[in-house]
Motif scaffolding. Structure first.
Motif: not given
Length: 360
Positions: A196-203, A227-232, A238-241
């Protein structure tokens, strides 16, 4: 030299030379097993120590089941041996050996648990001759006198980058910097909080790529798939592996610049030490002993366990200023070498043993 030794396999140790026995009654890898695997070789440099039980590398000194009758005899130069238990089953076995079979033996227990013990566990602990707590926090749950000896790590294995293979470009992944989350993929480890933190911050920080290392067991497959579905859905595949279990995790500790340890609960937790020794800054929850390992604002940051908002807010400054992150990472190396070297843990445990032997 015996053939087994030449192949890296330790033959059974003569029981007369064994001063300390480190039992391991669990086949599957666990934090306790990892502690034994790392600590015993360090202890064996100055102490007659042997492991006993399944699930351990053949390279460790050990005694076998058929050697147990020899424990009725005292070790050379000592009035008794020490049985160093780390689980309830091992404490019970020690009590039987000492009190029922009357073997010359004293019992030591190491407690990492950070919860109130059951009545049965308290009964077992109350029959130990000495007790070690792995942190001040775990010691606070003990009702008997104890000594705090924090775990250490092998700073020869966990070390700063030494070659190009230790740097982020060797990963072949996008971005200039890596951020890693290490450990089994499950709710207890807080993998979802990290995602969740990565989805919020990486952009907001296009120079960073996140890596998640660890095994997914069958019972946690649905958790990982979600979790993989949320990332997709966030467009960040490509940025959360998810790297899974890699053959050698050590270079990855060196390649990432920031490690996040978001566990909801832990026994002790070696990940922050392994990361800092590898020249990696750490953001961690206050689970386990994490808060006792990290110097807030100097080698990393600590946030309340289970607080996803606090975790995200703590990570953001590290992504915003990689140069400052590197300075904390470099401070972490010296911090671990000074305070958490494996030899320091071995010395602390040896002091407990010597305290027993000196009373005999």
């Amino acid at each position: 030299m015996p053939a087994g030794t030449q192949q890296g396999i330790e033959p059974p140790r003569p029981v007369r030379d064994v001063e300390v026995i480190a039992p391991n009654f669990k086949r599957r890898l666990s934090g306790v097993t990892s502690t034994i695997v790392q600590l015993v070789p360090e202890q064996a440099q100055t102490l007659g120590i042997a492991t006993f039980g399944p699930g351990l590398p053949e390279t460790l000194p050990k005694i076998r089941w058929w050697q147990l009758p020899a424990l009725f005899r005292r070790p050379g130069g000592r009035r008794f041996r020490i049985w160093h238990a780390r689980r309830n089953t091992e404490m019970l076995a020690g009590i039987i050996l000492r009190d029922v079979l009357r073997m010359p033996m004293k019992l030591v227990f190491t407690s990492a648990a950070q919860r109130h013990h059951t009545a049965y566990t308290r009964w077992l602990i109350g029959r130990m001759d000495a007790v070690i707590a792995t942190s001040g926090r775990s010691g606070s749950f003990l009702e008997v006198p104890h000594m705090v000896v924090r775990h250490g790590i092998d700073t020869q294995r966990f070390h700063p980058p030494q070659s190009d293979d230790d740097e982020w470009p060797a990963s072949g992944l996008p971005g200039h910097y890596g951020i890693g989350c290490f450990g089994r993929i499950r709710h207890q480890k807080g993998t979802d909080l990290f995602v969740d933190a990565m989805i919020a911050l990486l952009p907001r920080y296009p120079g960073w790529t996140a890596m998640i290392f660890g095994r997914v067991t069958a019972e946690n497959k649905a958790f990982a798939d979600a979790l993989k579905e949320r990332i997709e859905a966030a467009g960040l595949s490509e940025r959360i592996r998810f790297a899974g279990e890699v053959p050698d995790i050590l270079p990855w500790f060196r390649r990432v610049l920031l490690c996040v340890a978001p566990s909801r609960n832990e026994g002790f937790g070696l990940t922050p030490l392994e990361a800092m020794a590898s020249r990696t800054a750490v953001v961690a929850s206050d689970a386990g002993a994490y808060a006792e390992l990290i110097v807030q604002g100097e080698t990393g940051a600590v946030v309340p366990a289970g607080d996803g908002t606090a975790l995200e807010q703590a990570i953001a400054p590290y992504l915003a200023d990689p140069a400052a992150t590197l300075r904390q990472a470099e401070a972490g190396v010296e911090h671990v070498r000074r305070n958490f070297a494996l030899a320091r843990e071995a010395d602390g445990v040896r002091a407990v043993y010597e305290g027993l032997w000196s009373k005999s």
